[in-house]
Scaffold this active site. Structure first.
Site, mmCIF file in Angstrom:
data_model
loop_
_atom_site.group_PDB
_atom_site.id
_atom_site.type_symbol
_atom_site.label_atom_id
_atom_site.label_comp_id
_atom_site.label_asym_id
_atom_site.label_seq_id
_atom_site.Cartn_x
_atom_site.Cartn_y
_atom_site.Cartn_z
ATOM 1 N N GLY A 203 0.815 -1.210 0.000
ATOM 2 C CA GLY A 203 0.000 0.000 0.000
ATOM 3 C C GLY A 203 0.844 1.252 0.000
ATOM 4 O O GLY A 203 2.060 1.188 0.159
ATOM 5 N N LYS A 209 1.132 0.110 7.453
ATOM 6 C CA LYS A 209 1.652 -1.243 7.230
ATOM 7 C C LYS A 209 2.538 -1.682 8.396
ATOM 8 O O LYS A 209 2.379 -2.778 8.925
ATOM 9 C CB LYS A 209 2.435 -1.292 5.917
ATOM 10 N N GLU A 426 -9.043 32.724 -7.880
ATOM 11 C CA GLU A 426 -9.734 31.751 -7.028
ATOM 12 C C GLU A 426 -11.247 31.782 -7.252
ATOM 13 O O GLU A 426 -11.902 30.743 -7.308
ATOM 14 C CB GLU A 426 -9.412 31.988 -5.544
HETATM 15 P P1 ADP Z 1 3.535 2.628 6.587
HETATM 16 O O1 ADP Z 1 4.395 1.600 7.215
HETATM 17 O O2 ADP Z 1 2.377 2.047 5.831
HETATM 18 O O3 ADP Z 1 4.264 3.632 5.771
HETATM 19 P P2 ADP Z 1 3.094 3.321 9.307
HETATM 20 O O4 ADP Z 1 2.580 2.050 9.821
HETATM 21 O O5 ADP Z 1 4.515 3.615 9.582
HETATM 22 O O6 ADP Z 1 2.844 3.451 7.742
HETATM 23 O O7 ADP Z 1 2.161 4.484 9.834
HETATM 24 C C1 ADP Z 1 2.670 5.677 10.322
HETATM 25 C C2 ADP Z 1 1.782 6.226 11.400
HETATM 26 O O8 ADP Z 1 0.544 6.652 10.865
HETATM 27 C C3 ADP Z 1 1.422 5.201 12.444
HETATM 28 O O9 ADP Z 1 2.381 5.135 13.433
HETATM 29 C C4 ADP Z 1 0.097 5.715 12.959
HETATM 30 O O10 ADP Z 1 0.298 6.704 13.937
HETATM 31 C C5 ADP Z 1 -0.508 6.377 11.754
HETATM 32 N N1 ADP Z 1 -1.467 5.492 11.078
HETATM 33 C C6 ADP Z 1 -1.375 5.054 9.804
HETATM 34 N N2 ADP Z 1 -2.422 4.283 9.488
HETATM 35 C C7 ADP Z 1 -3.197 4.205 10.586
HETATM 36 C C8 ADP Z 1 -4.425 3.543 10.896
HETATM 37 N N3 ADP Z 1 -5.071 2.798 9.992
HETATM 38 N N4 ADP Z 1 -4.932 3.694 12.138
HETATM 39 C C9 ADP Z 1 -4.285 4.443 13.047
HETATM 40 N N5 ADP Z 1 -3.133 5.078 12.826
HETATM 41 C C10 ADP Z 1 -2.577 4.988 11.608
HETATM 42 ZN ZN ZN Z 2 -5.725 27.918 -9.568
#
Ligand code: ADP
Ligand code: ZN
Ligand code: MG
Length: 602
Positions: A203, A209, A426
């Site tokens: 994703g 993730k 705008e």
């Molecule tokens: P990825 O690994 O997909 O890039 P992360 O798992 O590192 O993303 O997500 C980064 C932060 O964003 C998490 O630590 C959390 O705080 C927030 N976050 C992302 N998705 C969710 C979700 N579905 N529910 C709650 N928090 C989320």
């Molecule tokens: Zn514009």
């Protein structure tokens, strides 16, 4: 994690250093004092002659022994002792020789005590220090393993659960089975079912993730080993493969557990081909990973999770059955998901009654979980800056804009003429949008400049989430993009660079209509471009002949021209409103959708 068994390698040096320091200290201070209290034994006759010779300075008699201090030829004081054979006139003799006679001579130290102080005490100190170090090491989450020195982050308990992940219900459902398996691997083994060894979380960035992988470990209450793909790619050939070996060896010892490989695309890229030529190191690492995945027993309870936002670039060998055969999409959150994510992150934030997360969720289509988390935090920070004790709706709305467009540049000095251009630009967007059917209602118009470089913007908000766009809607949207420039042309008779972003968006949409959505007359339902980078910007590659490509370009140009003309037509028919609204916006700087509609409908 506990590091029983194998001692970490690097810290051992500290261990030795501290021990050496302690020993040195002991040898310089305490030990010599006590070591000095050793006594040289001489016979009684020698003692007496030393007394007569005048070298004895102090003496003391105890039981049948005399301890005394005498000077040697070099003038150093030495401790002696002698057994007394006859005590007849010793006191007198000593007195006559001018020896100080009494308690001044220290007692002889017990040889056992000497041994204790010089050897056993330092050893004990060494042991305690070592124990302390290894315990402290155990408390940290970073370990260095074996020869490879791979940084593997290991957590006994991640402390995350599925409750921390909002939305993403499909992903959670898919992962629940893995949690169950980790709870009770035997149940599966008895039936003869073997669970997939690995699951791939796919994703866009920031969709949770990594969070999901941790939540799986947290739910199953098993240790969590994680390593980022980029850590495998080393300066020295062969190190990456060694790291993979180490990782799986560790995981095997701690099973059941989760092994999480973040950004697996850095090692899992398609082998061979490509323009960079072969990358031996990466291929070796990937081969080792494949070997390890095949090698370990699936029923042992080691589950490998990996995450990537470039699934299309992964080597096919990684995706075949028995490896990462389960692919779990972790998409950008939908409306309900966004609302849920906002709520999860606002759990520990003081909120005032005015807060309506639904409207914030509607305003943030396309935002990832990470961005939403950021929005909540920005709002809380703003509330603090404003000296309030709770977050209100305005804080959230402002922080949405901060995340989308950057901070307000309050003291940017913009000339009145430029402000007018921006205001007409705008209102041009907003008017074109409002006068077409099927376009999202205007939510907010502002001409306060932002740190992103935007001098103003018009926010449109759909009532509810949209998943499809009709050809008409797409065309209208392009017309709306051109509306800003159209207003500039009509009012000022000249054009500015301010439309650069509109032009980019209009072109992308028009191209998509022609090459991917089959919305052009000439090409019908032919795919002329494919998306190569679904989750990262959505780059496309052309897959048609140069002749066709030229026709595509012409088609895109004519489409945009048509939309632009439509926008000009709309504005021409509504000049009065354009002036009136632009004047109002200039005065207020920010107006809401309601204010806009009210003036428009007067
Ligand atoms: P990825 O690994 O997909 O890039 P992360 O798992 O590192 O993303 O997500 C980064 C932060 O964003 C998490 O630590 C959390 O705080 C927030 N976050 C992302 N998705 C969710 C979700 N579905 N529910 C709650 N928090 C989320
Ligand atoms: Zn514009
Ligand atoms: Mg991540």
């Amino acid at each position: 994690m506990n590091t029983n068994g194998k001692k970490p390698k690097k810290p051992l040096i500290f261990y030795y250093l501290i021990a050496a320091a302690v020993l040195l200290l002991l040898n310089l201070t305490i030990v010599p004092q006590y070591m000095g209290r050793q006594f040289k034994e001489v016979d009684y006759g020698t003692f007496l002659s030393m007394v007569d010779g005048g070298s004895v300075k102090q003496a003391v008699v105890e039981n049948n022994t005399v301890r005394f201090i005498a000077e040697d030829e070099n003038g150093n004081n030495i401790n002696y002792k002698a057994n007394i054979v006859s005590n007849s006139d010793l006191s007198n003799r000593l007195y006559e020789a001018g020896v100080r006679y009494g308690q001044d001579v220290p007692e002889e130290m017990n040889p056992m005590l000497a041994l204790l102080l010089s050897w056993i005490l330092p050893l004990a100190v060494l042991l305690i220090v070592g124990r302390m170090i290894s315990r402290r090491m155990g408390g940290m989450n970073t370990m260095s393993f074996g020869k490879s020195g791979a940084k593997i982050y290991a957590e006994d308990q991640t402390g995350k659960t599925f409750a921390d992940v909002a939305g993403e219900d499909e992903a959670k459902d898919a992962l629940r089975e893995i949690v169950d398996f980790l709870h009770d691997p035997k149940k599966y083994a008895e039936i003869g079912a073997s669970l997939p060894k690995g699951a791939l979380l796919v994703g866009p960035p920031g969709t949770g993730k990594t969070l999901l992988a941790k939540a799986v470990a947290g739910e199953a209450k098993v240790p969590f080993f994680s390593i980022s793909g980029s850590e495998f790619v080393e300066m020295f050939v062969g190190m990456g493969a060694a790291k993979v070996r180490d990782l799986f060896k560790q995981a095997g010892e701690k099973a059941p557990c989760i092994v999480f490989i973040d950004e697996i695309d850095t090692i899992g890229k398609k082998r061979g081909g490509g323009f960079e030529g072969g990358n031996d190191e990466r291929e070796q690492t990937l081969n080792q990973l494949l070997t390890e995945m095949d090698g370990f027993d699936g029923n042992k309870g080691v589950v490998i999770l990996a995450a990537t936002n470039r699934p299309e670039s992964l080597d096919k060998a990684l995706l075949r059955p028995g490896r990462f055969d389960r692919r779990i999409p972790v998409e950008l959150p939908d409306l309900a998901g966004r609302e849920a994510i906002l709520k999860v992150h606002a759990k520990n934030v003081m909120l005032s009654d005015s807060v309506d997360f639904n409207s914030i969720a509607r305003a943030t289509q396309g935002a990832s979980g990470a961005e939403l988390a950021n929005i909540v935090n920005e709002a809380a920070l703003r509330a603090v800056r404003m000296g309030r004790s709770s977050v209100c709706q305005e804080d959230l709305e402002e922080s949405v804009e901060v995340v989308i467009a950057g901070y307000q540049r309050k003291n940017a000095s913009i000339s009145q003429h430029e402000r007018e251009i921006v205001a007409y630009h705008e209102i041009g967007h907003a008017l074109v949008a409002a006068r077409q059917s099927n376009s999202a209602p205007v939510h907010k118009i502002t001409i306060i400049p932002r740190t992103s470089g935007a001098l103003g913007y018009t926010m449109q908000l759909d009532e509810d989430e949209r998943f499809l766009m009709s050809k008409d809607e797409a065309f209208n949207k392009i017309a709306t993009f051109t509306g800003g420039r159209a207003a500039e042309e009509l009012i000022f008779g000249s054009i500015t660079t301010g439309a650069a972003n509109d032009i980019e968006q209009a072109t992308r949409l028009a191209r998509g209509m022609v090459t991917r959505y089959g919305m052009s007359e000439s090409f019908d339902m032919t795919a002329l471009e494919t998306v190569t980078n679904q989750y990262l910007g959505g780059d496309t590659t052309l897959m048609c002949s140069p002749e066709t490509a030229a026709k595509v370009d012409a088609e895109v140009v004519s489409l945009i021209k048509k939309a632009h003309e439509k926008a000009i037509g709309i504005l021409k028919a509504d000049m009065d409103k354009l002036h009136e609204l632009a004047g109002y916006l200039l005065e207020k700087e920010t107006i809401t959708g309601e204010e806009f509609m009210k003036i428009l409908n007067e």
